[in-house]
Design a protein around this motif. Structure first.
Motif, mmCIF file in Angstrom:
data_model
loop_
_atom_site.group_PDB
_atom_site.id
_atom_site.type_symbol
_atom_site.label_atom_id
_atom_site.label_comp_id
_atom_site.label_asym_id
_atom_site.label_seq_id
_atom_site.Cartn_x
_atom_site.Cartn_y
_atom_site.Cartn_z
ATOM 1 N N VAL A 180 0.847 -1.205 0.000
ATOM 2 C CA VAL A 180 0.000 0.000 0.000
ATOM 3 C C VAL A 180 0.882 1.255 0.000
ATOM 4 C CG1 VAL A 180 -1.602 1.353 1.406
ATOM 5 C CG2 VAL A 180 -1.996 -1.085 1.104
ATOM 6 N N SER A 181 1.960 1.248 0.811
ATOM 7 C CA SER A 181 2.780 2.456 0.869
ATOM 8 C C SER A 181 3.549 2.659 -0.443
ATOM 9 C CB SER A 181 3.702 2.467 2.088
ATOM 10 O OG SER A 181 4.338 1.243 2.221
ATOM 11 N N ALA A 182 3.982 1.552 -1.071
ATOM 12 C CA ALA A 182 4.670 1.692 -2.369
ATOM 13 C C ALA A 182 3.691 2.258 -3.404
ATOM 14 C CB ALA A 182 5.208 0.346 -2.835
ATOM 15 N N PHE A 183 2.445 1.761 -3.378
ATOM 16 C CA PHE A 183 1.444 2.253 -4.330
ATOM 17 C C PHE A 183 1.165 3.743 -4.085
ATOM 18 C CE2 PHE A 183 -3.062 3.228 -5.159
ATOM 19 C CZ PHE A 183 -3.051 3.089 -6.538
ATOM 20 N N LEU A 184 1.028 4.118 -2.801
ATOM 21 C CA LEU A 184 0.715 5.524 -2.500
ATOM 22 C C LEU A 184 1.872 6.446 -2.889
ATOM 23 C CD1 LEU A 184 -1.234 5.215 0.879
ATOM 24 C CD2 LEU A 184 -2.160 5.775 -1.372
ATOM 25 N N MET A 185 3.107 5.937 -2.813
ATOM 26 C CA MET A 185 4.249 6.756 -3.256
ATOM 27 C C MET A 185 4.194 6.937 -4.769
ATOM 28 S SD MET A 185 6.768 8.499 -2.329
ATOM 29 C CE MET A 185 7.160 9.625 -3.649
ATOM 30 N N TRP A 186 3.866 5.844 -5.465
ATOM 31 C CA TRP A 186 3.803 5.946 -6.932
ATOM 32 C C TRP A 186 2.699 6.920 -7.361
ATOM 33 C CZ3 TRP A 186 -0.286 4.356 -10.187
ATOM 34 C CH2 TRP A 186 -0.034 4.601 -11.543
ATOM 35 N N ILE A 187 1.533 6.802 -6.723
ATOM 36 C CA ILE A 187 0.411 7.646 -7.158
ATOM 37 C C ILE A 187 0.669 9.109 -6.777
ATOM 38 C CG2 ILE A 187 -1.198 7.487 -5.160
ATOM 39 C CD1 ILE A 187 -2.127 7.017 -8.815
ATOM 40 N N ALA A 188 1.451 9.333 -5.706
ATOM 41 C CA ALA A 188 1.765 10.713 -5.310
ATOM 42 C C ALA A 188 2.725 11.354 -6.317
ATOM 43 C CB ALA A 188 2.389 10.736 -3.916
ATOM 44 N N GLU A 189 3.595 10.538 -6.932
ATOM 45 C CA GLU A 189 4.528 11.088 -7.918
ATOM 46 C C GLU A 189 4.823 10.031 -8.982
ATOM 47 O OE1 GLU A 189 8.041 13.032 -6.418
ATOM 48 O OE2 GLU A 189 8.462 13.782 -8.432
ATOM 49 N N PRO A 190 3.887 9.839 -9.938
ATOM 50 C CA PRO A 190 4.032 8.750 -10.907
ATOM 51 C C PRO A 190 5.256 8.889 -11.805
ATOM 52 C CG PRO A 190 1.862 9.810 -11.093
ATOM 53 C CD PRO A 190 2.660 10.606 -10.127
ATOM 54 N N HIS A 191 5.775 10.113 -11.979
ATOM 55 C CA HIS A 191 6.897 10.279 -12.907
ATOM 56 C C HIS A 191 8.238 10.453 -12.204
ATOM 57 C CE1 HIS A 191 3.883 10.337 -15.947
ATOM 58 N NE2 HIS A 191 3.278 11.358 -15.376
ATOM 59 N N LEU A 192 8.286 10.024 -10.943
ATOM 60 C CA LEU A 192 9.502 10.217 -10.157
ATOM 61 C C LEU A 192 10.722 9.541 -10.799
ATOM 62 C CD1 LEU A 192 9.975 10.261 -6.402
ATOM 63 C CD2 LEU A 192 11.200 8.510 -7.599
ATOM 64 N N VAL A 193 10.553 8.297 -11.270
ATOM 65 C CA VAL A 193 11.707 7.577 -11.830
ATOM 66 C C VAL A 193 12.188 8.279 -13.106
ATOM 67 C CG1 VAL A 193 12.493 5.373 -12.780
ATOM 68 C CG2 VAL A 193 11.015 5.405 -10.770
ATOM 69 N N ASP A 194 11.223 8.670 -13.973
ATOM 70 C CA ASP A 194 11.575 9.408 -15.205
ATOM 71 C C ASP A 194 12.345 10.675 -14.865
ATOM 72 O OD1 ASP A 194 10.358 7.718 -16.839
ATOM 73 O OD2 ASP A 194 8.621 8.996 -17.318
ATOM 74 N N ARG A 195 11.804 11.396 -13.857
ATOM 75 C CA ARG A 195 12.401 12.684 -13.465
ATOM 76 C C ARG A 195 13.846 12.477 -13.012
ATOM 77 N NH1 ARG A 195 12.592 15.227 -8.768
ATOM 78 N NH2 ARG A 195 11.103 13.960 -7.636
ATOM 79 N N LYS A 196 14.060 11.419 -12.189
ATOM 80 C CA LYS A 196 15.413 11.198 -11.681
ATOM 81 C C LYS A 196 16.334 10.747 -12.806
ATOM 82 C CE LYS A 196 14.563 11.032 -6.937
ATOM 83 N NZ LYS A 196 14.829 10.528 -5.623
ATOM 84 N N GLU A 197 15.810 9.927 -13.724
ATOM 85 C CA GLU A 197 16.651 9.477 -14.845
ATOM 86 C C GLU A 197 17.062 10.664 -15.709
ATOM 87 O OE1 GLU A 197 15.100 4.891 -15.318
ATOM 88 O OE2 GLU A 197 14.614 6.339 -16.894
ATOM 89 N N THR A 198 16.089 11.548 -15.994
ATOM 90 C CA THR A 198 16.392 12.730 -16.807
ATOM 91 C C THR A 198 17.411 13.603 -16.081
ATOM 92 O OG1 THR A 198 14.134 12.661 -17.586
ATOM 93 C CG2 THR A 198 15.345 14.683 -18.048
ATOM 94 N N GLY A 199 17.226 13.778 -14.781
ATOM 95 C CA GLY A 199 18.151 14.579 -13.977
ATOM 96 C C GLY A 199 19.560 14.024 -14.084
ATOM 97 N N PHE A 200 19.693 12.701 -14.015
ATOM 98 C CA PHE A 200 21.018 12.075 -14.083
ATOM 99 C C PHE A 200 21.653 12.355 -15.448
ATOM 100 C CE2 PHE A 200 23.869 8.551 -14.996
ATOM 101 C CZ PHE A 200 24.704 8.633 -13.896
ATOM 102 N N LYS A 201 20.826 12.218 -16.522
ATOM 103 C CA LYS A 201 21.370 12.444 -17.878
ATOM 104 C C LYS A 201 21.823 13.907 -18.024
ATOM 105 C CE LYS A 201 18.490 8.964 -20.001
ATOM 106 N NZ LYS A 201 17.127 8.803 -20.468
ATOM 107 N N VAL A 202 21.016 14.827 -17.497
ATOM 108 C CA VAL A 202 21.360 16.249 -17.618
ATOM 109 C C VAL A 202 22.675 16.531 -16.878
ATOM 110 C CG1 VAL A 202 20.651 18.580 -16.941
ATOM 111 C CG2 VAL A 202 18.980 17.015 -17.931
ATOM 112 N N MET A 203 22.821 15.961 -15.679
ATOM 113 C CA MET A 203 24.044 16.203 -14.909
ATOM 114 C C MET A 203 25.258 15.614 -15.646
ATOM 115 S SD MET A 203 23.001 18.001 -12.506
ATOM 116 C CE MET A 203 24.455 18.231 -11.546
ATOM 117 N N ALA A 204 25.076 14.410 -16.216
ATOM 118 C CA ALA A 204 26.181 13.772 -16.938
ATOM 119 C C ALA A 204 26.574 14.633 -18.145
ATOM 120 C CB ALA A 204 25.772 12.364 -17.377
ATOM 121 N N PHE A 205 25.551 15.157 -18.854
ATOM 122 C CA PHE A 205 25.825 16.012 -20.017
ATOM 123 C C PHE A 205 26.579 17.270 -19.590
ATOM 124 C CE2 PHE A 205 24.497 19.806 -22.323
ATOM 125 C CZ PHE A 205 25.051 19.526 -23.573
ATOM 126 N N LEU A 206 26.113 17.902 -18.511
ATOM 127 C CA LEU A 206 26.758 19.153 -18.074
ATOM 128 C C LEU A 206 28.209 18.903 -17.682
ATOM 129 C CD1 LEU A 206 23.904 20.853 -16.012
ATOM 130 C CD2 LEU A 206 24.823 21.554 -18.226
#
Ligand code: HEM
Length: 214
Positions: A168-194
Motif C-alpha cells: 500500500v505504501s509503495a502504491f501511494l508513493m507511486w500515485i503521489a509522484e508517478p513520474h519520479l523515476v523518469d524525473r530522476k533518470e532525466t536529472g542524471f542524464k542532464v548532470m552527466a551532459f553538463l
C-alpha cells in the motif's frame, strides 16, 4: 484518491493494468453525474476515483468527527520524524522514503491493548507512529485479507499486515509522484551532459589560448 483517475492504473511504473482491466474496475463504481438520467452512471476509465463519502460532513460522521485525508499525495505530505541530529544524516545518504516509511509504520503501528501508561480516548486507537499516539482511524488491514499468487518457481508472499502495508505504501508513493523515476533518470542524464560539456569547454579553452602568451 481524488487526484487519481482509473486510467492512471495502466501507466508504466504503477500496477500496469490492461485497458480492459481498467474499464472493468471503473465500471464497478457509480459516478455522480448531473447530466445523465437518474444522476449516476457507471464509471469510465477517465473518471477520478470517487470518494466513499458524499460530503465532508458524512466522512466526519462516519469517523467519530475526524476527517479521513485524501490519500492522493499523502506519501509526499508526510514523512518520518527523526530526532536531532539523526535527520542530518539524510542529506548524506539521500534518504527520501520518509513518506512511504511513515505510512508503513502507521499501518503496522496499532497495539491493542495500548502499552501501559498510554492514554487513548474512547473511539480512538493506539498507534505508535501517529503523533500523539491516539488515532481516529481503526486498523484498516488484517492478516489474510487477500492472498498473493504463488510464482512459477514456488516463491510466495506472506498474506500479512506487514506485507500489505509495504504494498500500500509503495502504491501511494507511486500515485503521489508517478513520474519520479523518469524525473530522476532525466536529472542524471542532464548532470552527466553538463559534466562532459564542462570538460569539453575546458579543453577547447586550453587549445584556443595555447598560443597566446599570458
Ligand atoms: C489501507 C487503507 C488506508 C490507508 C493507507 C490509510 C492511511 C491513512 C493516513 C496516511 C492517514 C493520515 C495520518 C496522519 O495524519 O499522519 C489516515 C488518517 C485517517 N484515516 Fe486512514 N487509511 C486507510 C483506510 C482508512 C479507512 C478504511 C478509514 C475509514 C473509513 C480511514 C479513516 C481515517 C481517518 C478518520 C483518519 C484521520 C485520523 C485522525 O486524524 O485521528 N482510513 N489514514
Amino acid at each position: 484518491m481524488r487526484l487519481m483517475a482509473f486510467r492512471n492504473l495502466s501507466e508504466p511504473g504503477g500496477p500496469e493494468f490492461s485497458e480492459a482491466q481498467v474499464k472493468a474496475l471503473a465500471a464497478t463504481y457509480e459516478i455522480a453525474d448531473a447530466e445523465v438520467e437518474g444522476g449516476v452512471r457507471p464509471g469510465v476509465a477517465a473518471d477520478r476515483w470517487p470518494s466513499p463519502f458524499a460530503t465532508e460532513q458524512d466522512a466526519r460522521d462516519a469517523n467519530g468527527g475526524a476527517l479521513p485525508p485524501d490519500l492522493s499525495v499523502i506519501a509526499k505530505a508526510r514523512t518520518t520524524t527523526q530526532p536531532f541530529p539523526w535527520w542530518i544524516l539524510n542529506y548524506f545518504t539521500a534518504y527520501s522514503e520518509g513518506g512511504p516509511d511513515y505510512i508503513h509504520a502507521l499501518l503496522t503501528g496499532y497495539a491493542d491493548p495500548a502499552p501501559a501508561g498510554a492514554e487513548v480516548p474512547d473511539g480512538m486507537y493506539y498507534n505508535a507512529a501517529f503523533p500523539g499516539h491516539a488515532i481516529a482511524m481503526s486498523p484498516p488491514l488484517q492478516d489474510d485479507l487477500l492472498t498473493y499468487e504463488t510464482a512459477a518457481d514456488g516463491a510466495s508472499v506472506p498474506p500479512t499486515v506487514d506485507q500489505y502495508s509495504r504494498d500500500v505504501s509503495a502504491f501511494l508513493m507511486w500515485i503521489a509522484e508517478p513520474h519520479l523515476v523518469d524525473r530522476k533518470e532525466t536529472g542524471f542524464k542532464v548532470m552527466a551532459f553538463l559534466f562532459l560539456f564542462t570538460v569539453i569547454l575546458y579543453l577547447v579553452k586550453r587549445r584556443l589560448w595555447a598560443k597566446v602568451e599570458h
